[in-house]
Scaffold this active site. Structure first.
Site, PDB file in Angstrom:
ATOM      1  N   ASP A  54      10.225  20.716 -11.294  1.00 44.01           N
ATOM      2  CA  ASP A  54       9.147  21.644 -11.632  1.00 44.01           C
ATOM      3  C   ASP A  54       9.018  22.717 -10.561  1.00 44.01           C
ATOM      4  OD1 ASP A  54       8.021  20.573 -14.077  1.00 44.01           O
ATOM      5  OD2 ASP A  54       7.485  18.818 -12.871  1.00 44.01           O
ATOM      6  N   ASP A 176      10.733  19.639 -20.968  1.00 40.26           N
ATOM      7  CA  ASP A 176       9.356  19.255 -20.635  1.00 40.26           C
ATOM      8  C   ASP A 176       8.247  20.105 -21.243  1.00 40.26           C
ATOM      9  OD1 ASP A 176       7.473  17.572 -19.484  1.00 40.26           O
ATOM     10  OD2 ASP A 176       7.436  18.627 -17.566  1.00 40.26           O
ATOM     11  N   HIS A 426       6.345  25.924 -16.752  1.00 42.80           N
ATOM     12  CA  HIS A 426       5.462  25.201 -17.677  1.00 42.80           C
ATOM     13  C   HIS A 426       4.315  24.451 -16.990  1.00 42.80           C
ATOM     14  CE1 HIS A 426       8.899  22.446 -16.896  1.00 42.80           C
ATOM     15  NE2 HIS A 426       7.960  21.534 -16.834  1.00 42.80           N
TER      16      HIS A 426
HETATM   17 ZN    ZN Z   1       8.040  19.738 -15.890  1.00 41.78          ZN
END
Ligand code: ZN
Ligand code: NAG
Length: 999
Positions: A54, A176, A426
């Site tokens: 991430d 994701d 995201h």
């Molecule tokens: Zn993620």
């Protein structure tokens, strides 16, 4: 084929192991031809070793890169890459994929030439494969298409520059993001991707697809582009993006390793082999070919790659060994593209999907529809930053080298471009990150603004031939710009990034009461001075003290600027009191209160103070409309489920929201330029209903917050429009700001929905507009940022504008969404809704043009202090356009940006859908040679949307599809660019690499 031990590996790595790497043949063998062999008669299990990194979430992107703050999360991306590369180097059968270029780029910068050459070799051999390849894995619900394209282009640029053709990703990998938009798939297809894999899909949808073996399909992602331009093969992964249960061998996991020494206790090979074969067969039941995929990895995994690979080596060895005793399961190291290639070779006929994958639910009371609105201020800042970046990009082209280096210093658009790339992640613009990470995203954007301000100052100064102290007022929405408030003379330069002239209303904080405003030709223009409202004073607090606002209308040429002079008049005149107080309003309550201009009339209920009707005066349309704010009482769990509303999930405690107020106090301000009704709904909610003289829509300027939570109740605030329109459960929302999708309440186009959350389960992302209509009238609301929206009852539209929650919703972020705001007392948010009432026929035209003008709004830059010529040979100019002629209304100048020292990116977009407008939904031809006056075009090359391939070289895998829609539109997707003439069809984007000579 167990890996040698770690120490040996490192040594080998440093010495570059000529034995392993000494391959004189350096011709790249990447791509499908580099895929591993499979066994066609067996069930082939493609193991995809991967890490999901991430780009900020619980930690900032930099903290994740270095692996600091381990008390928050044990995650360090540098260690992942450090650890994986030697594993790949040591064993040619091993593969790894990498996704997020924001991280890879950080790592690459720090590698030695030796390591870089090892990595290049791995990429050339397809052993390290980039998938997706954007700067981040962007959110799909809250992103605008303009920024999606930019962030993908940025990642692709790094990959192409660094690895050339072998760095070009074939597969999109959105494992994701929390639901999937149709526009995203369309953009991916136009970027040249052969397929898309994702992990999250509604649990009901997933079960049905598993049973029908429709986990893999062809997504026809545009209702406008001819097939197969926007067709994208799409696969739903079996386990989200995780490994099957009991088979996670990361340092972050706790599953049993494969223990294969028979002399030792706990030997478990037979057990694992048989379990694995069983898992593979079960999975294969839901898929259609002799190939299945398993994602071996997860969040920030592979920090100790040896753990994963050592166990995977054994898994492969022992499972495949069983083939000699009759097993038909074949396991191999593979990649998503190699898996995709096998699916393609299977030559099956696939089902077709034409809607999208929103909303996403992972259980009956778990709809991920809260994040459509979470962190509304960050969402607005992100959208404004795109506006600013496009202006920065354009001026970098228009002023060329004088933009980067000039009297204001060294300007740079790349800082903001990268910050925007990160912000698309995201867990960024989605609002699902921790507070300190949200702060970091905002800080990055702000640093990007700083560098663009220098660039823009240099550019404006060079283009106008005049040097002045430029002031960028970034808080005009709260009437704050201390440096101009007291001045008796300043200039306002408006830069318009659209390829058409615009009229705009400029509103600036000032302390004087009388001003003369002159246009570029020196004629004075009408202006008004009104008092700063109490709503604004309460919002800005101690950030500014201007008492008035100066308002005037300005005209700005296409792709250019105009400079207005403002000077304060001596204050011997008395200030015209235009404000009618509350007391005066009481008198009016005997008659209808309304405001109007030549186009629109808005009426207010004299008893409640709420909007009661909107009229389109040109078309003689009247619609009773009641608009009010309400709030949903956030659930903290109940007997049906302990699910609480949180950053991701929206779950109201009860269906009916509570009205903010039944009677609102109002006062009106009427001037020649605009009319306003100020509505005070509560101590934390207010709105200004505004009609500017020449605007065909109503502007609702709302202010919400701090949402009070002292009653320990989380609140989710909506603005709702109730009408008598007969809408039969239908409403419409945009997909990432582009094509429109029809929504039906309690319904999904591809499966029989069992609706379990009547409100949250009907929420959809609204990036730019939501509307409803009957046979004749359409009511449209445009937004200034992404929000969640719905129509919970016929004739009703709602948009969620703000939310504050006291519980975490158990999806990992580990914090309740309770934003402190700048003073720690709770976030106040201000924003706008633009409301259009028109015929169904004429609505799209207005909407499209206003939506375009809203996300690429003109920028006001103030000039203060004395002016000096930029250089002595140049006379100052106050009005400038970089175009020879404006683009027609249906063509949008999507991108004008510097690419490298010799070329620029130009993207032109047809901004209408096929049947939206009799006038504008037609193909449109533009001659590039006749477009720009600022420079001369020397060559034009058409490129893929992501700018990493020439259009003529794009060749995507083809797929057979079940239903072939009849009457399919068929303009050739390879329409030629004869000379410099470009034809655009509805919703088509065409991307060009243009070489120019500055004029
Ligand atoms: Zn993620
Ligand atoms: C991509 O890389 C190739 C090879 O290095 C180069 O020739 C080409 O110009 C690059 N493409 C772009 C759009 O920069």
């Amino acid at each position: 084929m167990a890996a040698p031990d770690g120490a040996l590996l490192c040594l080998c790595f440093i010495l570059l192991c000529p034995g392993i790497l000494g391959d004189e043949d350096s011709t790249p063998r990447c791509g499908y031809q580099a895929c591993p062999a499979v066994k066609p008669e067996m069930l082939n299990v493609h193991l995809v070793a991967h890490t999901h990194d991430d780009v900020g979430w619980l930690k900032t992107v930099d903290q994740y890169y270095y692996g600091g703050k381990t008390e928050i999360q044990r995650a360090g991306v540098q260690y992942i890459l450090d650890s994986v590369i030697p594993q790949l180097q040591a064993d040619p059968s091993k593969r790894f994929i990498y996704v997020e270029i924001a991280f890879f780029y950080r790592w690459w910068k720090q590698q030695t030439e030796a390591v870089k050459s090892v990595v290049k070799q791995l990429v050339n051999e397809g052993r390290l494969e980039f998938v997706n390849g954007g700067w981040c894995m962007n959110d799909e619900a809250t992103t605008h298409y303009s920024s999606i394209i930019d962030q993908m282009t940025l990642g692709f640029q790094f990959l192409n520059d660094t690895f050339g053709e072998c760095g070009r990703p074939r597969v999109a990998w959105h494992i994701d993001p929390f639901g999937h938009s149709r526009e995203q798939a369309s953009l991916f297809a136009q970027m040249g991707f052969d397929g898309l894999f994702f992990g999250r899909i509604d649990y009901q949808d997933k079960n049905i697809r598993k049973n029908l073996r429709e986990m893999e399909m062809v997504w026809r992602a545009s209702a406008n582009l001819p097939k197969p331009t926007a067709d994208l093969f799409t696969g739903v992964l079996p386990n989200g993006y995780n490994p099957p249960r009991m088979l996670c061998w990361d340092v972050l996991c706790s599953d049993e390793p494969i223990k294969d020494d028979k002399d030792l206790d706990e030997y478990n090979v037979d057990e694992i082999v048989s379990y694995f074969r069983q898992v593979a067969h079960v999975q294969a039941k839901h898929y259609r070919t002799k190939h299945i995929i398993m994602t071996m990895g997860s969040d920030f995994q592979f920090q100790d790659a040896n753990m994963w690979y050592k166990n995977l080596d054994k898994l492969i060895k022992y499972v495949n060994a069983a083939q000699s005793s009759g097993s038909n399961v074949n396991v191999l190291y593979s990649t998503p593209s190699c898996y995709l290639h096998e699916l393609n070779k299977a030559n099956l006929t696939w089902s077709v999907k034409t809607d999208d994958f929103f909303p996403y639910a992972d259980g009956p009371h778990q709809f991920w529809t809260g994040y459509f609105t979470s962190r509304p201020a960050l969402k607005r800042y992100e959208r404004m930053s795109n506006n600013f970046l496009q202006i920065c990009n354009q001026l970098e082209v228009l002023a060329a080298s004088k933009a980067q280096n000039g009297p204001y210093g060294v300007g740079d658009s790349s800082v903001l471009r990268k910050a925007m790339g990160v912000a698309q992640h995201h867990d960024a613009v989605s609002g699902t990150e921790k507070q300190h990470v949200a702060n970091d995203y905002a800080k990055r954007l702000s640093k990007g603004w700083d560098r663009c301000e220098v660039l823009i100052s240099n550019a404006l100064s060079s283009l106008s031939g005049s040097k002045q102290d430029f002031v960028f007022c970034n808080k005009l929405n709260i009437s704050v710009c201390p440096r101009i408030e007291e001045l008796s003379n300043f200039t306002v330069t408006l830069y318009n990034p659209l390829a058409r002239a615009v009229r705009t209303y400029v509103r600036l904080p000032v302390n004087g009461t009388k001003y003369i405003v002159s246009d570029p030709k020196g004629s004075s223009v009408l202006n008004e001075v009104v008092a700063v409202s109490n709503f604004t004073k309460a919002l800005r607090k101690n950030r500014g003290y201007a008492v008035n606002e100066l308002v005037f209308e300005a005209w700005v040429p296409a792709l250019g600027f105009s400079t207005y002079d403002v000077s304060r008049k001596p204050e011997r005149f008395t200030f015209r009191r235009l404000v009618r107080s509350l007391g005066e309003l009481q008198d009016e309550r005997t008659s209808t209160l309304f405001i109007e201009n030549n186009y629109v009339r808005v009426s207010f209920d004299k008893n409640t103070g709420l909007i009661s009707a909107i009229e389109n005066l040109h078309k003689n349309l009247t619609l009773p409309v009641t608009q009010n704010f309400y709030w949903y009482h956030a659930s903290v769990g109940n007997e049906q489920s302990n699910q609480a509303s949180g950053a991701y999930i929206f779950r109201p405690y009860q269906e009916e929201p509570l009205p903010m107020s039944k009677i609102v106090n109002t006062y009106t301000v009427q001037t020649e330029l605009f009319q306003e009704v100020y509505q005070n709904f509560s101590s934390w909610c207010s709105q200004v209903v505004r009609l500017y003289k020449k605007q065909k829509f109503v502007e609702l300027d709302w202010t919400v917050g701090p949402i009070p939570v002292s009653d320990l109740v989380g609140k989710e605030v909506i603005s709702r429009f109730d009408t008598s329109l007969k809408t039969s459960g239908t409403f419409y929302t945009d997909s990432n700001g582009r094509e429109i999708l029809k929504r039906r309440r309690n319904y999904r186009p591809t499966w029989p929905l069992n609706q379990t959350e009547p409100v949250a389960g009907n929420y959809y992302p609204v990036n730019s507009r939501i509307y409803m209509k009957d046979g004749k009238i359409q009511l449209t609301v445009l937004t200034d940022r992404s929000q969640g929206g719905s129509s919970i009852a016929d004739g009703s539209l709602e948009l969620m504008v703000h939310r504050r929650l006291l519980q975490d919703d158990q999806r990992g972020v580990g914090e309740p969404l309770s934003e402190p705001g700048f003073d720690g007392k709770g976030l106040m948010v201000r924003g706008k809704h633009f409301v259009f009432l028109d015929t169904v026929e004429d609505s799209p035209e207005l909407q499209r043009l206003k939506a375009e003008a809203e996300y690429m709004a003109p920028l006001a830059v103030m000039g203060v202090g004395s002016e000096a010529p930029y250089n002595e040979h140049q006379a100052p100019i106050k009005e400038f356009s970089a175009l020879k002629e404006e683009l027609p209304h249906n063509v949008h100048l999507l991108t004008l940006a510097q690419w490298d020292s010799e070329s620029i990116i130009l993207r032109l977009e047809h901004q209408f859908e096929q049947s939206e407008s009799k006038v504008y939904s037609k193909p449109q031809t533009v001659n590039l040679a006749h477009l720009f006056s600022a420079f001369e075009i020397t060559s034009v090359e058409e490129m893929s949307l992501g700018f990493n391939q020439q259009k003529k070289d794009m060749s995507r895998l083809t797929w057979n599809t079940a239903q072939e829609k009849d009457g399919s539109n068929s303009f050739s997707s390879h329409n030629s660019t004869s000379e410099h003439t470009v034809t655009l069809h509805p919703m088509e984007i065409r991307t060009f690499r243009v070489r120019i000579r500055q004029g």
